[in-house]
Motif scaffolding. Structure first.
Motif, PDB file in Angstrom:
ATOM      1  N   PHE A  45       1.197 -14.190   7.277  1.00 24.34           N
ATOM      2  CA  PHE A  45       1.087 -12.784   7.646  1.00 24.34           C
ATOM      3  C   PHE A  45       0.327 -12.067   6.535  1.00 24.34           C
ATOM      4  CE2 PHE A  45       4.098 -12.245  11.271  1.00 24.34           C
ATOM      5  CZ  PHE A  45       4.570 -13.545  11.328  1.00 24.34           C
ATOM      6  N   VAL A  46      -0.650 -11.243   6.930  1.00 25.45           N
ATOM      7  CA  VAL A  46      -1.503 -10.598   5.930  1.00 25.45           C
ATOM      8  C   VAL A  46      -1.507  -9.089   6.148  1.00 25.45           C
ATOM      9  CG1 VAL A  46      -3.731 -10.692   4.769  1.00 25.45           C
ATOM     10  CG2 VAL A  46      -2.979 -12.664   6.116  1.00 25.45           C
ATOM     11  N   PRO A  47      -0.652  -8.360   5.423  1.00 30.10           N
ATOM     12  CA  PRO A  47      -0.663  -6.896   5.559  1.00 30.10           C
ATOM     13  C   PRO A  47      -2.000  -6.328   5.081  1.00 30.10           C
ATOM     14  CG  PRO A  47       1.289  -7.651   4.343  1.00 30.10           C
ATOM     15  CD  PRO A  47       0.359  -8.830   4.468  1.00 30.10           C
ATOM     16  N   THR A  48      -2.515  -5.341   5.800  1.00 30.67           N
ATOM     17  CA  THR A  48      -3.802  -4.731   5.445  1.00 30.67           C
ATOM     18  C   THR A  48      -3.683  -3.915   4.163  1.00 30.67           C
ATOM     19  OG1 THR A  48      -3.281  -2.753   6.700  1.00 30.67           O
ATOM     20  CG2 THR A  48      -4.527  -4.454   7.846  1.00 30.67           C
ATOM     21  N   GLY A  49      -4.820  -3.708   3.542  1.00 32.24           N
ATOM     22  CA  GLY A  49      -4.876  -2.852   2.366  1.00 32.24           C
ATOM     23  C   GLY A  49      -4.569  -1.413   2.719  1.00 32.24           C
ATOM     24  N   GLN A  50      -4.411  -0.621   1.664  1.00 32.51           N
ATOM     25  CA  GLN A  50      -4.140   0.804   1.866  1.00 32.51           C
ATOM     26  C   GLN A  50      -5.446   1.484   2.261  1.00 32.51           C
ATOM     27  OE1 GLN A  50      -1.161   1.539   1.793  1.00 32.51           O
ATOM     28  NE2 GLN A  50      -1.129   3.768   1.925  1.00 32.51           N
ATOM     29  N   PRO A  51      -5.502   2.103   3.444  1.00 35.19           N
ATOM     30  CA  PRO A  51      -6.758   2.773   3.819  1.00 35.19           C
ATOM     31  C   PRO A  51      -7.081   3.884   2.819  1.00 35.19           C
ATOM     32  CG  PRO A  51      -5.235   2.628   5.681  1.00 35.19           C
ATOM     33  CD  PRO A  51      -4.472   2.217   4.459  1.00 35.19           C
ATOM     34  N   TRP A  52      -8.337   3.919   2.350  1.00 33.94           N
ATOM     35  CA  TRP A  52      -8.738   4.962   1.383  1.00 33.94           C
ATOM     36  C   TRP A  52      -8.568   6.325   2.017  1.00 33.94           C
ATOM     37  CZ3 TRP A  52      -8.862   4.265  -3.451  1.00 33.94           C
ATOM     38  CH2 TRP A  52      -9.264   3.038  -3.998  1.00 33.94           C
ATOM     39  N   GLN A  53      -9.275   6.521   3.130  1.00 36.57           N
ATOM     40  CA  GLN A  53      -9.096   7.765   3.854  1.00 36.57           C
ATOM     41  C   GLN A  53      -8.007   7.511   4.860  1.00 36.57           C
ATOM     42  OE1 GLN A  53     -11.957   5.912   4.155  1.00 36.57           O
ATOM     43  NE2 GLN A  53     -13.682   7.137   3.424  1.00 36.57           N
ATOM     44  N   LYS A  54      -6.944   8.293   4.737  1.00 39.14           N
ATOM     45  CA  LYS A  54      -5.952   8.220   5.796  1.00 39.14           C
ATOM     46  C   LYS A  54      -6.632   8.786   7.024  1.00 39.14           C
ATOM     47  CE  LYS A  54      -2.565   9.116   2.273  1.00 39.14           C
ATOM     48  NZ  LYS A  54      -2.170  10.246   1.431  1.00 39.14           N
ATOM     49  N   ARG A  55      -6.830   7.953   8.009  1.00 40.12           N
ATOM     50  CA  ARG A  55      -7.615   8.397   9.159  1.00 40.12           C
ATOM     51  C   ARG A  55      -6.811   9.372  10.001  1.00 40.12           C
ATOM     52  NH1 ARG A  55     -10.121   3.156   8.588  1.00 40.12           N
ATOM     53  NH2 ARG A  55     -11.945   3.642   7.381  1.00 40.12           N
ATOM     54  N   ASP A  56      -6.061   8.846  10.990  1.00 40.91           N
ATOM     55  CA  ASP A  56      -5.332   9.803  11.824  1.00 40.91           C
ATOM     56  C   ASP A  56      -3.872   9.929  11.414  1.00 40.91           C
ATOM     57  OD1 ASP A  56      -5.201   7.193  12.539  1.00 40.91           O
ATOM     58  OD2 ASP A  56      -5.119   7.532  14.694  1.00 40.91           O
ATOM     59  N   ARG A  57      -3.433   9.090  10.465  1.00 38.45           N
ATOM     60  CA  ARG A  57      -2.037   9.201  10.085  1.00 38.45           C
ATOM     61  C   ARG A  57      -1.828   8.670   8.675  1.00 38.45           C
ATOM     62  NH1 ARG A  57       1.270   4.774  10.076  1.00 38.45           N
ATOM     63  NH2 ARG A  57       0.315   2.798  10.671  1.00 38.45           N
ATOM     64  N   VAL A  58      -0.674   9.006   8.104  1.00 38.79           N
ATOM     65  CA  VAL A  58      -0.317   8.489   6.800  1.00 38.79           C
ATOM     66  C   VAL A  58       0.248   7.086   6.978  1.00 38.79           C
ATOM     67  CG1 VAL A  58       1.194   8.818   4.801  1.00 38.79           C
ATOM     68  CG2 VAL A  58       0.170  10.804   5.942  1.00 38.79           C
ATOM     69  N   VAL A  59      -0.321   6.138   6.263  1.00 39.03           N
ATOM     70  CA  VAL A  59       0.178   4.766   6.315  1.00 39.03           C
ATOM     71  C   VAL A  59       1.104   4.550   5.125  1.00 39.03           C
ATOM     72  CG1 VAL A  59      -0.503   2.337   6.206  1.00 39.03           C
ATOM     73  CG2 VAL A  59      -1.894   3.966   7.483  1.00 39.03           C
ATOM     74  N   SER A  60       2.225   3.882   5.366  1.00 36.78           N
ATOM     75  CA  SER A  60       3.165   3.624   4.276  1.00 36.78           C
ATOM     76  C   SER A  60       2.484   2.833   3.161  1.00 36.78           C
ATOM     77  CB  SER A  60       4.378   2.844   4.781  1.00 36.78           C
ATOM     78  OG  SER A  60       5.046   3.559   5.784  1.00 36.78           O
ATOM     79  N   ARG A  83      -1.063 -11.648  -0.085  1.00 38.56           N
ATOM     80  CA  ARG A  83      -1.443 -10.344  -0.639  1.00 38.56           C
ATOM     81  C   ARG A  83      -2.961 -10.162  -0.682  1.00 38.56           C
ATOM     82  NH1 ARG A  83       2.528  -7.610  -3.784  1.00 38.56           N
ATOM     83  NH2 ARG A  83       0.760  -6.492  -4.644  1.00 38.56           N
ATOM     84  N   VAL A  84      -3.740 -11.051  -0.084  1.00 42.05           N
ATOM     85  CA  VAL A  84      -5.205 -10.958  -0.276  1.00 42.05           C
ATOM     86  C   VAL A  84      -5.763  -9.594   0.125  1.00 42.05           C
ATOM     87  CG1 VAL A  84      -5.981 -13.376  -0.280  1.00 42.05           C
ATOM     88  CG2 VAL A  84      -5.642 -12.186   1.911  1.00 42.05           C
ATOM     89  N   ASP A  85      -5.264  -9.028   1.217  1.00 46.06           N
ATOM     90  CA  ASP A  85      -5.832  -7.755   1.674  1.00 46.06           C
ATOM     91  C   ASP A  85      -5.313  -6.571   0.867  1.00 46.06           C
ATOM     92  OD1 ASP A  85      -7.395  -9.013   3.529  1.00 46.06           O
ATOM     93  OD2 ASP A  85      -6.149  -8.501   5.269  1.00 46.06           O
ATOM     94  N   ILE A  86      -4.028  -6.631   0.450  1.00 42.76           N
ATOM     95  CA  ILE A  86      -3.531  -5.471  -0.304  1.00 42.76           C
ATOM     96  C   ILE A  86      -4.008  -5.507  -1.752  1.00 42.76           C
ATOM     97  CG2 ILE A  86      -1.548  -5.022   1.209  1.00 42.76           C
ATOM     98  CD1 ILE A  86       0.261  -6.341  -0.630  1.00 42.76           C
ATOM     99  N   ASP A  87      -4.377  -6.678  -2.246  1.00 44.48           N
ATOM    100  CA  ASP A  87      -4.891  -6.756  -3.625  1.00 44.48           C
ATOM    101  C   ASP A  87      -6.401  -6.531  -3.703  1.00 44.48           C
ATOM    102  OD1 ASP A  87      -2.371  -7.175  -4.621  1.00 44.48           O
ATOM    103  OD2 ASP A  87      -2.591  -9.345  -4.857  1.00 44.48           O
ATOM    104  N   LEU A 101      -8.984 -16.467   2.451  1.00 43.05           N
ATOM    105  CA  LEU A 101      -7.998 -17.513   2.749  1.00 43.05           C
ATOM    106  C   LEU A 101      -8.651 -18.888   2.752  1.00 43.05           C
ATOM    107  CD1 LEU A 101      -5.852 -15.776   5.517  1.00 43.05           C
ATOM    108  CD2 LEU A 101      -5.121 -16.374   3.197  1.00 43.05           C
ATOM    109  N   ARG A 102      -9.862 -18.947   3.268  1.00 43.76           N
ATOM    110  CA  ARG A 102     -10.590 -20.221   3.305  1.00 43.76           C
ATOM    111  C   ARG A 102     -10.845 -20.713   1.878  1.00 43.76           C
ATOM    112  NH1 ARG A 102     -12.387 -23.627   6.052  1.00 43.76           N
ATOM    113  NH2 ARG A 102     -11.527 -22.660   7.902  1.00 43.76           N
ATOM    114  N   ARG A 103     -11.222 -19.784   1.010  1.00 42.07           N
ATOM    115  CA  ARG A 103     -11.481 -20.140  -0.389  1.00 42.07           C
ATOM    116  C   ARG A 103     -10.180 -20.627  -1.038  1.00 42.07           C
ATOM    117  NH1 ARG A 103     -12.970 -15.303  -2.415  1.00 42.07           N
ATOM    118  NH2 ARG A 103     -15.010 -15.466  -1.437  1.00 42.07           N
ATOM    119  N   GLU A 104      -9.083 -19.903  -0.761  1.00 49.53           N
ATOM    120  CA  GLU A 104      -7.784 -20.224  -1.363  1.00 49.53           C
ATOM    121  C   GLU A 104      -7.244 -21.568  -0.878  1.00 49.53           C
ATOM    122  OE1 GLU A 104      -4.455 -17.549  -0.522  1.00 49.53           O
ATOM    123  OE2 GLU A 104      -5.350 -16.160  -1.969  1.00 49.53           O
ATOM    124  N   ARG A 105      -7.379 -21.820   0.411  1.00 44.26           N
ATOM    125  CA  ARG A 105      -6.701 -22.968   1.012  1.00 44.26           C
ATOM    126  C   ARG A 105      -7.544 -24.226   1.057  1.00 44.26           C
ATOM    127  NH1 ARG A 105      -1.652 -22.087   3.091  1.00 44.26           N
ATOM    128  NH2 ARG A 105      -1.030 -19.932   2.754  1.00 44.26           N
TER     129      ARG A 105
END
Ligand code: ATP
Ligand code: MG
Length: 215
Positions: A45-60, A83-87, A101-105
């Protein structure tokens, strides 16, 4: 995970990207079903990074979404969290996720990107769409309220995407957040630990009720 058991054949890695704000049983059932049907060794499971511009809503915060994903997947020996996307700085693009992920695995791993019908629809608008199909096989899972047929995919390479019917769970993160704000229950829509984590961290506060802004 137990890679030694797979010597002599390619490792089959499912990749489930999402905002996971919060993760819910729709995500978990979809991942479990694809893992079973495709004989996957692991689903990351790969949680997305924090969006720079909060588009239509605040993301946790990414850290809260990451921890919820860890809590929800911890009991399944074939589920893991990356953590690849959040880092990585900046917006998340699936082509970057798969490349990392391909590079890592390594080269003896086949990637299966698991995505709901809604997200699959937009697939060609994703950055680097032409490269996506070289990096992974795509598995589109059904989602209630989002009809998806092979006709929708007629513009895609025929061996690039497989559609899979999963038990329909009419659960969305948006609905879970709305329920928390309306002080309605989310028990059984999300794992128990997620109900408790949301309460503990005060996520999705009731509008008008003050929350400390130093969270
Ligand atoms: P939101 O309502 O905030 O958009 P969501 O429920 O769509 O949240 P995401 O984190 O956006 O959750 O979804 C991650 C991936 O999981 C996407 O590919 C999405 O299509 C898929 N997905 C989400 N919910 C379901 C479900 N109930 N059944 C099947 N797939 C789902
Ligand atoms: Mg969504």
């Amino acid at each position: 995970l137990a890679r030694a058991a797979h010597q002599g054949r390619r490792y089959r890695l499912g990749v489930m990207g999402g905002t996971f704000d919060p993760i819910h049983h729709g995500h978990l059932v979809a991942a479990s079903e694809v893992a079973s049907k495709f004989g996957l060794d692991e689903v990351v499971f790969v949680p997305t990074g924090q969006p720079w511009q909060k588009r239509d809503r605040v993301v946790s915060l990414a850290e809260d979404r990451y921890l919820m994903t860890v809590i929800a997947t911890a009991s399944n020996p074939r589920f893991s969290v990356s953590r690849v996307d959040i880092d990585r700085e900046g917006d998340t693009y699936t082509v970057d996720t798969l490349t990392d992920l391909r590079r890592e695995r390594g080269d003896d791993t086949d990637l299966f990107f698991i995505t709901g019908a809604d997200a699959l629809r937009q697939i060609l608008t994703w950055r680097g769409a032409e490269r996506l199909f070289e990096l992974a096989h795509f598995v589109g899972v059904t989602r209630p309220g989002v009809p998806l047929t092979s006709k929708d995919l007629s513009h895609l390479p025929s061996d690039a995407v497989t559609l899979l019917e999963v038990p329909a769970l009419a659960i969305s993160s948006t609905d879970c957040r709305d329920r928390v704000r309306a002080q309605q229950p989310i028990w059984y829509l999300v794992p128990d630990g997620i109900v408790q984590y949301i309460a503990k961290r005060g996520l999705y506060p009731v509008p008008g009720v003050g929350v400390p802004d130093d969270r």
